[in-house]
Design a protein around this motif. Structure first.
Motif, PDB file in Angstrom:
ATOM      1  N   SER A  21      26.735 -59.533  18.450  1.00 22.07           N
ATOM      2  CA  SER A  21      27.355 -59.818  17.135  1.00 22.07           C
ATOM      3  C   SER A  21      26.564 -60.908  16.431  1.00 22.07           C
ATOM      4  O   SER A  21      25.841 -61.694  17.067  1.00 22.07           O
ATOM      5  N   VAL A  41      26.006 -54.368   1.371  1.00 26.88           N
ATOM      6  CA  VAL A  41      25.329 -53.206   1.950  1.00 26.88           C
ATOM      7  C   VAL A  41      24.303 -53.693   2.986  1.00 26.88           C
ATOM      8  O   VAL A  41      23.394 -54.461   2.656  1.00 26.88           O
ATOM      9  N   GLN A  43      21.365 -52.550   5.439  1.00 25.81           N
ATOM     10  CA  GLN A  43      20.432 -51.470   5.742  1.00 25.81           C
ATOM     11  C   GLN A  43      19.905 -51.654   7.169  1.00 25.81           C
ATOM     12  O   GLN A  43      19.368 -52.710   7.510  1.00 25.81           O
ATOM     13  N   VAL A  44      20.069 -50.644   7.977  1.00 26.06           N
ATOM     14  CA  VAL A  44      19.672 -50.693   9.387  1.00 26.06           C
ATOM     15  C   VAL A  44      18.662 -49.590   9.644  1.00 26.06           C
ATOM     16  O   VAL A  44      18.847 -48.453   9.199  1.00 26.06           O
ATOM     17  N   PHE A  54      20.052 -46.027   8.238  1.00 28.04           N
ATOM     18  CA  PHE A  54      21.421 -45.789   7.757  1.00 28.04           C
ATOM     19  C   PHE A  54      21.958 -47.091   7.151  1.00 28.04           C
ATOM     20  O   PHE A  54      21.351 -48.159   7.312  1.00 28.04           O
ATOM     21  N   GLU A  55      23.063 -46.977   6.435  1.00 28.74           N
ATOM     22  CA  GLU A  55      23.648 -48.132   5.770  1.00 28.74           C
ATOM     23  C   GLU A  55      25.073 -48.368   6.227  1.00 28.74           C
ATOM     24  O   GLU A  55      25.818 -47.417   6.494  1.00 28.74           O
ATOM     25  N   ILE A  56      25.435 -49.631   6.302  1.00 27.46           N
ATOM     26  CA  ILE A  56      26.810 -50.034   6.586  1.00 27.46           C
ATOM     27  C   ILE A  56      27.317 -50.804   5.369  1.00 27.46           C
ATOM     28  O   ILE A  56      26.677 -51.766   4.927  1.00 27.46           O
ATOM     29  N   MET A  57      28.418 -50.365   4.800  1.00 23.14           N
ATOM     30  CA  MET A  57      28.956 -51.018   3.605  1.00 23.14           C
ATOM     31  C   MET A  57      30.324 -51.617   3.901  1.00 23.14           C
ATOM     32  O   MET A  57      31.156 -50.989   4.572  1.00 23.14           O
ATOM     33  N   ARG A  58      30.531 -52.814   3.408  1.00 24.44           N
ATOM     34  CA  ARG A  58      31.808 -53.488   3.565  1.00 24.44           C
ATOM     35  C   ARG A  58      32.192 -54.154   2.238  1.00 24.44           C
ATOM     36  O   ARG A  58      31.341 -54.697   1.532  1.00 24.44           O
TER      37      ARG A  58
END
Length: 694
Positions: A21, A41, A43-44, A54-58
């Protein structure tokens, strides 16, 4: 609003392994209270294969509270120790009376027929042949809804009498083991019965040329008297001339009076002229409410008409404390007993001018006033009444020699209708609005405009600064209204230091608020907007103090909010804020409460807010705010300064509000939060940058 993630790129580890983490610090700063969102956003990508991404959005949600935003819950003002149980024995025959209530049985039957009634209404367009049946059906539907609504308050409860105040009774609905009672609420049917009778009398009295006029029986050679006093206002002069000459009779004469155009002045002048020129005339003057009737009657008394010629008839249920002092000597108040009484018809017929409300005029019909007694029947604020209310003074009191005059504005708020079915099928449409929409006599010709023998549209606005008047004028009055307000009055805030644009006394302040509801009420409130209103009020008070104003006059500042809870929150803020509690500002209310009134300064809280980023993808309603008549009334109450507080993210979805906000943007009169580019791909509000609060 500033959202800053420190050292995000610099300190992000180059590689994250499964199960690890990483903490991010987010700093938020905003000078505006309210609700805010920010989309992050991430970006990984894989080190082994760069194409594997891929993208992780929060979404980060932040609610910025201020000292006033969280209110303490209300506490009980009465201790249980101060109460004593009250015993009550029903009167003999009480249960028998309830069981024999034929009206309850009737309404129950009506409930079963509601769908058949809807089908019948859809097949029964309004015309002279269907007039009586259709309106009486709509009144029954409205009554059913009113009865259903009031019965929601029926309940079992314990009743206590206060030990130190024998006249104070308190209901308690908790689970105590004291004596319980059943409280049932019943609808008072008298107003509905009066309207039913009026509809029936209109039909049996053959008032077709009054309710569906063709103009065939109207005079084409009326003598118009010259009026020197109104020479500077040609529209008012035409209206008075035609009313005095009764040029439309038996068709009603309409005075279309947009906000601030002086329709009350027009009516009072017409009444004064009739009394002067027609000694044998008798005039009945009505409005939908007591306050409007009192206002008009006071203006009539100011027109040098003697008290022995004018009389104000109050309903017996009207509180005596509400009667203005200058009316008490010429109304049905018994000064010895301080109670209202109903005089005999012989006494009422002595007065040249009789003023009362529309429904109380039904008393004149019941009392046996002859149908040929009144030569003129005036209905002011006619746009605020249902047609069935408006015809109460007409049906049963009118013959062909009587001229009916309807004054009002169909572009402002009408009557409040409870039943959606009755509203949908036209019960809320006033007689004034129906005539202007459906009868050719009252429609504006493309070339010649209105036919002044039947209708006059007043065009000179004597209330508002041109900047305040512009948008309502364009939206509702074809740009025909002309600004004639007294310059000293309407310019009194043009140099106020808080104006974004000097000389332009209009502000839209964008607030990132949130809709809130208490568990005990469906009404909506918005504490962020309350905070902004408080700040504006404080600066206004300081401004007035610097000008030497030590006491704020009743019509100086008014605050409009479309929801009852927001009105309560604003009132509470005024009572608890140490800087505002001293000014004793009482003019806070709904749009309906402000219709017909005017103030130097108006502040409007629109309340509704839906700040989610996906809101623009959804269909949602902004409630009471999404009503062009409410918008028109709210925007036209101010003389010299108008401040509107609201969430542009929601209001922009409505075409009328979008135009108003864009107007403020163009003129440099916008403050508050920005509308983000992500939300605004096609709207004219795109790329708006937010000036600071002050």
């Amino acid at each position: 609003m500033y959202l800053f993630i420190p050292n995000f790129i610099t300190f992000l580890p180059p590689m994250l392994f499964l199960g690890e983490s990483y903490k991010l610090k987010v700093h938020f700063d905003s000078e505006h209270a309210g609700f805010y969102e920010q989309l992050l956003v991430f970006q990984v990508e894989s080190r082994q294969q760069s194409s594997d991404k891929f993208e992780i959005m929060r979404i980060l949600e932040v609610i910025h509270w201020t000292s006033f935003s969280e209110e303490p819950l209300p506490t009980a003002t009465t201790s249980v120790s101060d109460l004593q149980t009250m015993n009550w024995t029903p009167a003999k025959g009480y249960n028998k009376l309830l069981s024999c209530n034929t009206h309850v049985i009737y309404v129950s039957m009506l409930m079963k027929l509601v769908y058949e009634i809807i089908k019948e209404l859809e097949k029964m367009p309004l015309n002279w042949g269907t007039y009586c049946r259709r309106f009486q059906t709509l009144l029954h539907v409205e009554e059913l809804q009113l009865k259903t609504d009031i019965e929601k308050f029926n309940r079992n409860a314990t009743m206590f009498r206060h030990k130190s105040n024998a006249f104070l009774l308190i209901l308690q609905t908790d689970n105590c083991y004291c004596t319980r009672y059943r409280f049932n609420f019943y609808l008072g049917r008298m107003p509905l019965r009066i309207q039913h009778r009026a509809v029936q009398l209109a039909y049996t009295s053959r008032l077709k040329e009054v309710l569906f006029p063709t103009g065939r029986f109207s005079s084409h050679h009326s003598h118009l008297h010259r009026l020197i006093e109104l020479g500077d206002n040609p529209e008012q002069q035409k209206a008075v001339q035609h009313i005095v000459a009764a040029s439309a009779k038996p068709a009603p004469y309409l005075v279309f009076g947009p906000p601030g155009t002086g329709k009350t002045v027009t009516l009072v002048e017409a009444i004064k002229r009739i009394v002067e020129m027609q000694p044998s005339c008798n005039i009945l003057v009505c409005t939908p409410s007591n306050s409007a009737t009192d206002h008009l009657f006071e203006k009539i008394l100011e027109g040098k008409i003697g008290e022995h010629e004018a009389y104000r008839l109050f309903a017996l249920s009207c509180p005596v404390r509400n009667i203005p002092q200058n009316i008490k000597s010429c109304c049905n108040l018994n000064r010895k007993t301080n109670t209202l009484m109903m005089p005999p018809k012989e006494e009422l017929m002595k007065y040249k001018i009789m003023a009362t409300t529309l429904l109380t005029a039904g008393r004149l019909v019941t009392g046996g006033i002859p149908v040929d007694h009144y030569t003129y029947i005036f209905v002011d604020e006619a746009g605020q009444a249902t047609e069935t209310e408006c015809i109460v003074p007409i049906a049963g009191l009118l013959k062909k020699k009587c001229q009916v005059v309807l004054a009002g504005d169909p572009k402002q708020l009408g009557a409040i209708i409870t039943s959606r079915v009755a509203e949908k099928h036209g019960l809320g449409v006033s007689l004034l609005e129906r005539l202007m929409n459906d009868i050719s006599l009252y429609m504006s010709h493309e070339t010649h405009g209105f036919n002044n023998r039947f209708v006059t549209k007043l065009l000179r606005n004597y209330r508002s600064h041109p900047a305040i008047l512009k948008i309502p004028n364009e939206l509702f009055y074809n740009g025909e209204l002309q600004p004639y307000a007294h310059k000293e009055k309407c310019n009194s805030y043009c140099k106020w230091e808080r104006l974004p644009k000097k000389g332009f006394p209009l502000i839209f302040h964008g607030v990132a608020g949130t809709d809130e509801r208490d568990a005990s009420s469906p009404s909506v409130y918005n504490m962020a907007e309350v905070e902004v209103l408080k700040e504006y009020l404080k600066t206004l008070v300081d401004h007035l103090k610097r000008k030497g104003v030590t006491k704020i006059q009743p019509r100086e500042i008014g605050i409009i909010a479309p929801y009852r809870k927001q009105v309560e929150k604003i009132q509470n803020a005024l009572k608890t804020d140490k800087d505002l509690m001293k000014i004793n500002l009482e003019n806070v209310g709904s749009v309906e409460q402000f219709q017909g009134k005017e103030f130097n300064v108006i502040l409007v809280s629109t309340v509704r807010s839906n700040p989610k980023l996906t809101a623009h993808m959804q269909r949602f309603t902004i409630g009471f705010v999404d009503n062009e008549k409410r918008f028109n009334v709210a925007m036209t109450r101010a003389r010299a300064l108008l401040i509107v507080v609201g969430d542009p993210r929601v209001l922009k979805t409505d075409q009328i509000w979008n135009k108003f906000i864009y107007y403020c943007l163009q003129q440099g009169a916008y403050r508050g939060i920005i509308v983000s580019d992500a939300e605004e791909e096609e709207s004219p509000l795109t790329n708006v940058h937010s000036p600071s609060l002050w």
